[in-house]
Scaffold this active site. Structure first.
Site, PDB file in Angstrom:
ATOM      1  N   ASP A 173       0.937  -1.483   0.051  1.00 27.63           N
ATOM      2  CA  ASP A 173       0.072   0.180   0.019  1.00 27.63           C
ATOM      3  C   ASP A 173       1.019   1.344   0.142  1.00 27.63           C
ATOM      4  O   ASP A 173       0.270   2.300   0.138  1.00 27.63           O
ATOM      5  CB  ASP A 173      -0.883   0.020   1.303  1.00 27.63           C
ATOM      6  CG  ASP A 173      -2.030   1.030   1.106  1.00 27.63           C
ATOM      7  OD1 ASP A 173      -2.510   1.456   0.022  1.00 27.63           O
ATOM      8  OD2 ASP A 173      -2.292   1.224   2.239  1.00 27.63           O
ATOM      9  N   SER A 210      -7.570   5.574  -0.289  1.00 27.75           N
ATOM     10  CA  SER A 210      -7.548   4.445  -1.038  1.00 27.75           C
ATOM     11  C   SER A 210      -9.071   3.926  -0.806  1.00 27.75           C
ATOM     12  O   SER A 210      -9.875   3.966   0.174  1.00 27.75           O
ATOM     13  CB  SER A 210      -6.866   3.342  -0.302  1.00 27.75           C
ATOM     14  OG  SER A 210      -5.364   3.537  -0.040  1.00 27.75           O
ATOM     15  N   GLN A 245      -4.596  -1.401  -7.012  1.00 28.47           N
ATOM     16  CA  GLN A 245      -5.367  -0.647  -6.038  1.00 28.47           C
ATOM     17  C   GLN A 245      -6.157   0.602  -6.991  1.00 28.47           C
ATOM     18  O   GLN A 245      -5.464   1.164  -7.907  1.00 28.47           O
ATOM     19  CB  GLN A 245      -4.735   0.022  -5.135  1.00 28.47           C
ATOM     20  CG  GLN A 245      -5.202   0.925  -3.782  1.00 28.47           C
ATOM     21  CD  GLN A 245      -4.309   1.423  -2.933  1.00 28.47           C
ATOM     22  OE1 GLN A 245      -3.978   2.644  -3.060  1.00 28.47           O
ATOM     23  NE2 GLN A 245      -3.968   0.507  -1.835  1.00 28.47           N
TER      24      GLN A 245
END
Length: 279
Positions: free
Chosen positions: A198, A222, A272
């Site tokens: 991440d 996110s 993502q």
């Protein structure tokens, strides 16, 4: 610091497939999403037979986490089949979900083998770490040291001035590993990779237009995250994370990443999507 990270990424059992964990950066403005992803991995791993290995994680970020409060993880044993096991993990604070994650485990199997080649980049020994650069430029944010703490060693092939980014091709390549040895627990190494995954995925979308997280009037967060694990690896040995933006538009950014060992084995793939919009 590494022991603190490993402790945070190992939630404590409360019984009945429920776990509790603290936060790595309690003075931060919000909980780091990679931390919650990693804690979900550890909680799910604790409910699955040791001969079943995590091969995928899908997660949605629902609310920002409060770094001053513990996080509760509830694991649903969705299915245990002949060769696959499925788990659903809900991370909660104050009784409200901040993240939901589905994870799938598989018995070891054999089949065909193919992977793309690892790009040729300078070795990590030839590059400065993000912590070293922050100390040299006197801009270390001690409340939110995701890439600059003493627990992880992260080295960008082409470092970015995160305080004053300029528009550039949305591609990042970074060597990553823990700063010390880890126990021989495959699930813990997968949790650390989830934590690492991440770190720069939204960033690679932001640098396409020379933006950063604190850009005035611009919201960044996110939305969802996917990880696929392909084969064994160690997070205390160098991994090359190659990241690129796939699409930016509609107030969102989508990025993909690949993790390679120094020997060139592709061990994990990630994607993502995040919010990137004017308020």
């Amino acid at each position: 610091m590494l022991n603190t990270l490993l402790d945070v990424l190992t939630p404590q059992s409360l019984g009945e497939n429920k776990f509790s964990a603290g936060n790595m950066h309690p003075a931060a403005f919000r909980v780091y999403g990679g931390q919650v992803l990693a804690q979900c991995v550890s909680a799910a791993v604790a409910t699955v037979a040791a001969d079943r290995i995590l091969h995928s994680q899908h997660a949605y970020f629902l609310r920002p986490g409060d770094p001053t409060k513990p996080i509760i993880f509830e694991v649903e044993l969705a299915r245990d089949g002949l060769s696959f096991s499925s788990r659903r993990v809900v991370a909660l604070q104050g009784g409200k979900p901040i993240l939901v994650s589905s994870l799938s485990f598989q018995m070891p199997s054999k089949g065909d083998d193919y992977q793309p080649d690892m790009p040729q980049v300078p070795p990590p020994e030839a590059l400065p770490s993000e912590r070293q650069l922050s100390l040299e430029h006197d801009n270390l944010d001690e409340s939110f040291m995701i890439t600059t703490g003493e627990d992880l060693d992260i080295r960008l092939v082409e470092p970015v001035d995160w305080d004053n980014p300029v528009a550039r091709e949305p591609v990042l390549q970074a060597w990553m590993k823990t700063t010390g040895p880890m126990p021989d627990q495959p699930g813990l190494h997968q949790a650390v990779l989830a934590y690492l995954s991440d770190a720069v995925l939204i960033d690679v979308c932001l640098i396409a237009h020379g933006r950063h997280f604190a850009h005035v009037g611009f919201q960044v967060a996110s939305l969802d995250h996917v990880l696929w694990f392909h084969e064994d690896f160690r997070a205390d040995e160098w991994l090359l994370h190659t990241v690129k933006a796939e699409r930016i538009g509609g107030g969102r950014g989508l990025a993909s990443g690949r993790f390679y060992t120094q020997e060139g084995r592709l061990v994990a793939t990630t994607m993502q999507q995040g919010v990137m919009r004017f308020r």
